[in-house]
Design an enzyme around this catalytic site. Sequence first.
Site, PDB file in Angstrom:
ATOM      1  N   HIS A 165       0.867  -1.181   0.000  1.00 52.33           N
ATOM      2  CA  HIS A 165       0.000   0.000   0.000  1.00 52.33           C
ATOM      3  C   HIS A 165       0.902   1.229   0.000  1.00 52.33           C
ATOM      4  CE1 HIS A 165      -2.935   2.888   1.525  1.00 52.33           C
ATOM      5  NE2 HIS A 165      -3.893   1.983   1.544  1.00 52.33           N
ATOM      6  N   ARG A 169      -6.881  10.116   0.180  1.00 52.87           N
ATOM      7  CA  ARG A 169      -6.663  10.499  -1.230  1.00 52.87           C
ATOM      8  C   ARG A 169      -7.999  10.574  -1.951  1.00 52.87           C
ATOM      9  NH1 ARG A 169      -3.888   5.988  -3.175  1.00 52.87           N
ATOM     10  NH2 ARG A 169      -3.678   5.126  -1.091  1.00 52.87           N
TER      11      ARG A 169
HETATM   12  C1  SIN Z   1      -8.259  -1.415   1.942  1.00 51.27           C
HETATM   13  O1  SIN Z   1      -7.250  -2.059   2.218  1.00 51.27           O
HETATM   14  O2  SIN Z   1      -9.168  -1.863   1.230  1.00 51.27           O
HETATM   15  C2  SIN Z   1      -8.420  -0.009   2.404  1.00 51.27           C
HETATM   16  C3  SIN Z   1      -7.224   0.398   3.136  1.00 51.27           C
HETATM   17  C4  SIN Z   1      -7.159   1.868   3.200  1.00 51.27           C
HETATM   18  O3  SIN Z   1      -7.906   2.436   3.985  1.00 51.27           O
HETATM   19  O4  SIN Z   1      -6.353   2.463   2.503  1.00 51.27           O
END
Ligand code: SIN
Length: 469
Positions: free
Chosen positions: A252, A275
């Site tokens: 991420h 974002r």
């Molecule tokens: C996710 O992993 O689906 C969302 C995680 C986030 O809040 O960026």
Amino acid sequence: MATTATKFATSTSIAQGAIVVGSGLAGLSAASQLISHGVPVHLLDRAQKPGGNSIKASSGINGAPTRFQTVPDTTFYDDTVRSAGSVFSIAREQRQKLVSTLTEQSASAIYWLHDEKGVDLSKVAQLGGHSVPRTHRPEKSTVGASIVMTLLKQLKESPLFQLETAARVTRVLKSGEKVTGVEYTQDGETKELHGPLVFATGGFAGDANGLLAKYRPDLAGYPSTSDPREGTQDLLTAVGAQLLDMEQVQVHPTGFVDPKEPQSLAKILAAEVLRGEGGVLLMEGKRFVNEMETRAHITDAITKHEPLKGDIKQWDVLIVLDEGTFKAAETHLGFYMWKGLMRKTTVAELGEGVLPALQEYADAAAGHTEDRFGRKAFGHWALKKVEPETLVYVGNVTPVVHFTMGGVVINERSEVLDAEGKAIPGLWAAGEVTGGVHGENRLGGSSLLECVVFGRIAGDQASAAFKSQ
Ligand code: SIN
Ligand code: FAD
């Protein structure tokens, strides 16, 4: 807190209920469904407290089309397949069935939680890689904790439900071809339970020295958003389960670098919704990417630069929000500011070059120009004229190991498949422990969704198996 088994006899071959392993959202969804069919459930979790990674989720859960969306939505399946990338062509037919099940049952998953269970999911945002806003969250609380606490509370009200924490499953039991139960340890004792088995033990993003090191040694030194714990896929391959996509690990792009402990490997996630609601990413004072692209794309745009010097692998990226974005994500921001992960400051304080970069973005958000990185959705960004003294909210972020797309292969009935593609009798799985649904890149909000969709299916199937024994 370890509760003792009172309603289930251990070490017996007569199943008195179904077994669910893992008390995250996949396990809780399966358990809720079993209880709704009148089947007793024995839920085991190795942790002291239930909820797994699910309780930490904060951006939302996908669903389409729902009455909370303000624009028509027919592209969820296509967005998911596009995001999954080239691995989708391996076992394409099976993946298509899984993605169809996921997306076609997404609206009913939202209504099940919102209308039947009472979890507010009325606020909708657009996350990266999605063509339209379809990620649902509560107006005033965080999504993971709200869903987990609500399901758990309702389960605990049933006399058919029994939760055992600090109970670590160490072996899946099999008799002939059929899975018959589990062996687990608790308080230094080894115990057995027998019954139809739903495995919902989550992913291996927190297994830095185990499965992660085995399948993705290149990610050594990356921080993670997951609690350290070993992966469990090996328990299932020991009874014949097939694995898929184990090398597909989601990094991420935005975990917070805490100024109090910048070298910590454990990071708090800067939720993607920041974002989605308008937040901007800067490196060396400049924008460098469309912040609404997929996580894989943004992470690549960051990691192609040299990492910072230090013990762990991290990069120097700033996330910047204006007042409009702040208000739209206020529940998140309150927590991040309180933790000291974000701060309020002026544009001037961020250094030379930031003002023109933000002004260019503000012009695109206002519709005066095309965004040079191709961003089309600007969430609730409201700032039009950027001045040196304009107040913004900022935090330092870096890519973090977040989610594992690989795992045991299931079919659209949540049955665990063996190497020949045959269902292993007596065994179902759901959630992050499974592989194949997301391919190379999971869309934000689709993990909670897969937990609910495939968890509920697993509960239905295990219930039918219990009743037919
Ligand atoms: C996710 O992993 O689906 C969302 C995680 C986030 O809040 O960026
Ligand atoms: P988990 O929730 O991880 O639960 C697995 C459980 O199994 C754990 O409680 C664990 O203790 C137990 N367990 C493991 N091994 C054993 C064993 N041997 N014996 C007994 N018990 C065992 N996804 C979204 O869709 N939207 C979001 O907004 C979002 N935000 C996120 C934010 C963060 C910080 C993180 C880390 C993830 C986020 N995700 C989000 C991803 C998502 O939360 C998880 O992928 C998902 O919740 C996994 O659910 P699960 O039920 O499969 O596993």
